[in-house]
Design an enzyme around this catalytic site. Structure first.
Site, short mmCIF file in Angstrom:
data_model
loop_
_atom_site.label_atom_id
_atom_site.label_comp_id
_atom_site.label_asym_id
_atom_site.label_seq_id
_atom_site.Cartn_x
_atom_site.Cartn_y
_atom_site.Cartn_z
N HIS A 1 1.06 -8.75 14.71
CA HIS A 1 1.25 -7.36 13.83
C HIS A 1 0.30 -7.54 13.21
CE1 HIS A 1 3.44 -4.40 11.59
NE2 HIS A 1 2.98 -4.91 10.56
N THR B 1 1.13 -1.42 -0.02
CA THR B 1 0.45 -0.08 -0.32
C THR B 1 0.80 1.06 -0.23
OG1 THR B 1 0.21 0.25 2.54
CG2 THR B 1 -1.73 -1.37 1.19
N CYS B 2 0.29 2.20 0.05
CA CYS B 2 1.41 3.17 0.18
C CYS B 2 1.35 3.92 1.10
CB CYS B 2 0.25 4.78 0.07
SG CYS B 2 -1.18 4.98 0.56
N ASN B 3 1.92 3.44 2.29
CA ASN B 3 2.64 3.64 3.40
C ASN B 3 3.44 1.93 3.68
OD1 ASN B 3 1.76 6.10 4.67
ND2 ASN B 3 -0.36 5.08 5.05
N SER C 1 -2.00 2.00 11.18
CA SER C 1 -2.33 3.05 10.10
C SER C 1 -1.56 4.59 10.25
CB SER C 1 -3.55 2.96 9.50
OG SER C 1 -3.65 1.68 9.72
N GLY D 1 -8.25 6.70 -8.17
CA GLY D 1 -8.10 5.55 -7.16
C GLY D 1 -9.05 6.08 -6.16
#
Lengths: 284, 372
Positions: free
Chosen positions: B104, B55-57, B114, B196
């Protein structure tokens, strides 16, 4: 010293300070009751300060602008007056909060230094143009005072956005675009009024050169020219955003400092004082 | 921490907690790269199961493999893939094994890990990654089980705790910032680059606060048109949109481009034409779509995904007790799941259904990673 009217100024200073403190404490809640209370107290301060100026004006038979104390009181009073007009007109949130702080600061500081409140040195003849010049000059300075307030608000909002801060005071301040717009309008108004004021003062100086010292003339012209340059740079889009706000704030501090040599109660530095109505010489 | 057959459950990951946005950009995987990554990791001898979450993170590799595959070994392998030094990959990644992996994963799926604590989008992303791995055939019973359990854990947390309460979305944060910059949003011109989900939600937040001049730009014109029609806006190509930036007040950029689509020169030249009109740039993409140097230009306010995440988490302290309570529940659930996995392992002496499970277990693991 004018002991009897100073009581009004003390009450006004107290009310301005209370209104600012109240707003500061209740800022996060923004409750409508506290908002009403804040504005009531602020207007109370404005009324008492106006009363003080009125009583003193009756006594000296002119708008009181002869010493530093009177100039600062008039400046604070006019700044609040402008705030009461501009804030609802442009829906500028928190403007009154900052104006209350400015008024409290000017009012209290001038009261705390008794040496600034001295009687005029002499009474003599004058021209109505000098009074007109003084009224315009002090009005333009009050516009610049409000411009300094909105510039400070701009810089705080800009700082918050640059440093990626949210919440608190940043969420309550007006938008960057709105502040830039009001700053542009205020400097245009201030410079226009001051230009007329400087022009009338200049005409008076041409008629009675001995009444105004060269130093005073140069300082007044320098302040006017500095604001004019900033206005021109702003209108030609060469000075904008935070630099413009910073310049407006810095210029007002300079203008405030310039009041000391410009206040008419002081003896001219180089010229021999002439027996004339010093009360109507006004400010810058 | 090892299972009876000598394999171990692991996760190697890199997320916003231990890496900067710049580093995450280097680790980001496009769909093509993800495909290659699956083949590359699957080809490692001893690898039995694998799932990649990108993901982006975060980029995280969950797997079940022989014990010889440790942090250093996998980091070295990934370093070759990313063309980075193994030390860099190891330095910027974390490594968990056994029940810590499950704990986790549970925290990630519940949004506790997040950038914006309590957000729910990550669960959808994990489900997509799970479906993708299932389609590729890279999942076995162990990863299958822990991911199914993570979905249950996420549902439990949503239902039984107040973790989502007080949580601020990226869209809300962006809208509040837009109001601080532009004031009233009615009449404000917004450009969305990319179609998106995050970009769409941000656009929706701005529109709900009054933004009514909307343009949508995308490489895929039909998708842009479809989205633009919802807001009675214009659909553009990215190039057309960038050529018309002069009228734009707010740019939301969330494309999959690997290089910045908005560079410093473009914005510098643009701002010369409109110096007094502030420009709000929202970069939601990883790798970033907007050159970070744009923030140095006067009257330009640039926020990336991390900046928005930090602002969204400013009220985190007031939610700390709820977060701690969630974590302790998830820890207990993770331990129970791990105990269950060990107990029901085909080679476990304690497993009552050992013969059946053993038959399933004996299928050749490497087949699922068939290379071209």
């Amino acid at each position: 010293m004018f002991a009897d009217d100073r009581i009004f100024f003390w009450i006004a200073a107290g009310l301005y300070t209370v209104s600012f403190a109240l707003a500061l404490v209740t800022l996060p809640t923004r409750h409508s009751v506290t908002r009403v209370a804040f504005h009531t107290i602020l207007i109370g301060g404005f009324v008492f300060q106006g009363l003080g100026l009125y009583v003193r004006g009756i006594r000296v038979q002119a708008f009181p602008l002869v010493n530093e104390f009177e100039v600062l009181q008039a400046l604070g009073w006019l700044a609040v007056l402008l705030d009461l007009i501009i804030r609802p007109l442009f829906k500028l949130r928190l403007l009154s909060f900052f104006t209350a702080a400015l008024a409290a600061g000017l009012c209290t500081t001038s009261l705390l230094v008794p040496a600034w409140d001295y009687p005029p040195e002499s009474i003599g003849a004058g021209t109505p143009w000098v009074g007109f010049h003084a009224a315009l000059a002090i009005f333009s300075y009050s516009v610049f005072a409000l411009l300094a307030v909105t510039s400070l608000m701009y810089l705080i909002q800009h700082h918050g956005l640059e440093k990626k801060r949210a919440g608190g005071i940043f969420a309550l301040l007006p938008a960057i675009r709105q502040l830039e717009d009001i700053n542009s309008r205020l400097i245009l108004l201030g410079v226009s009024v001051l230009s007329v004021g400087v022009a009338t003062g200049f005409l008076n100086w041409l008629t009675y050169p001995a009444t105004v010292s060269t130093t005073k003339l140069w300082i007044a012209c320098a302040i006017w020219a500095a604001y004019l340059v900033v206005l021109i740079l702003r209108l030609t889009n060469r000075l904008f955003a935070s630099r413009f706000a910073g310049a407006c704030l810095a210029l007002f501090l300079l203008a405030l400092l310039s009041l000391w040599p410009l206040v008419p109660g002081k003896k001219p530095a180089s010229d021999t004082p002439v027996k004339t109505d010093i009360r109507t010489h006004g400010t810058p | 921490m090892a299972l009876p057959d000598g394999t171990h459950l692991f996760v190697l990951g890199s997320s916003h907690h231990n890496t900067s946005l710049e580093t995450r950009e280097q680790f980001a995987l496009t769909s093509d790269q993800l495909d290659r990554a699956y083949r590359s990791i699957g080809a490692i001898a001893g690898m039995r199961e694998v799932l990649i979450l990108s993901t982006c993170n975060r980029v995280e590799v969950y797997g079940l493999a022989a014990k010889s595959i440790d942090h250093s070994a996998l980091a070295a392998h990934l370093a070759e893939f990313w063309q980075l030094s193994p030390e860099d990959v190891k330095k910027h990644s974390f490594w968990h094994v056994g029940s810590d992996v499950i704990e986790h994963l549970f925290e990630v799926s519940c949004g506790l890990d997040s950038a914006m604590v309590g957000e729910t989008e990550i669960l959808g992303q994990i489900k997509s990654a799970y479906a993708d791995a299932t389609g590729r055939g890279t999942l076995g019973s162990t990863l299958n089980r822990i991911f199914q359990k993570s979905f249950q854990a996420a549902k439990w947390v949503r239902t039984h705790t107040a973790i989502g309460r007080g949580q601020v979305s990226i869209g809300n944060v962006a809208a509040e910032l837009a109001i601080r910059i532009c004031g009233e949003l009615s009449g404000t011109h917004v450009l969305l680059c990319g179609t998106g989900e995050v970009g769409q939600k941000t656009l929706q937040s701005l529109a709900s606060r009054g933004a009514d001049e909307i343009s949508v730009a995308s490489r895929s014109r039909p998708r842009a048109r479809e989205l633009a029609e919802q807001y009675r806006g214009a659909a553009l190509t990215i190039d057309d949109a960038l050529a018309k930036l002069l009228r734009i007040d707010i740019v939301i950029s969330a494309t999959l481009s690997q290089t910045p689509i908005i560079d410093y020169t473009l914005i510098r030249n643009l701002m010369r034409s409109r110096p007094t009109q502030p420009l709000f740039l929202i970069d939601l993409a990883v790798p970033r779509n907007i050159a970070p140097q744009c923030a140095d230009i006067a009257n330009v306010y640039l926020y990336n995904i991390d900046d928005l995440g930090h602002i969204a988490n400013e009220n985190l302290n007031s939610r700390r007790a709820e977060i701690d309570s969630c974590k302790s529940v998830l820890k207990a659930r993770a331990k129970a799941t791990w105990g269950n996995i060990k107990q029901h392992h085909p080679l476990s002496a304690a497993d009552p259904q050992k013969p059946q499970r053993h038959a399933e277990y004996n299928r050749p693991p490497i087949d699922v990673f068939a290379t071209d």
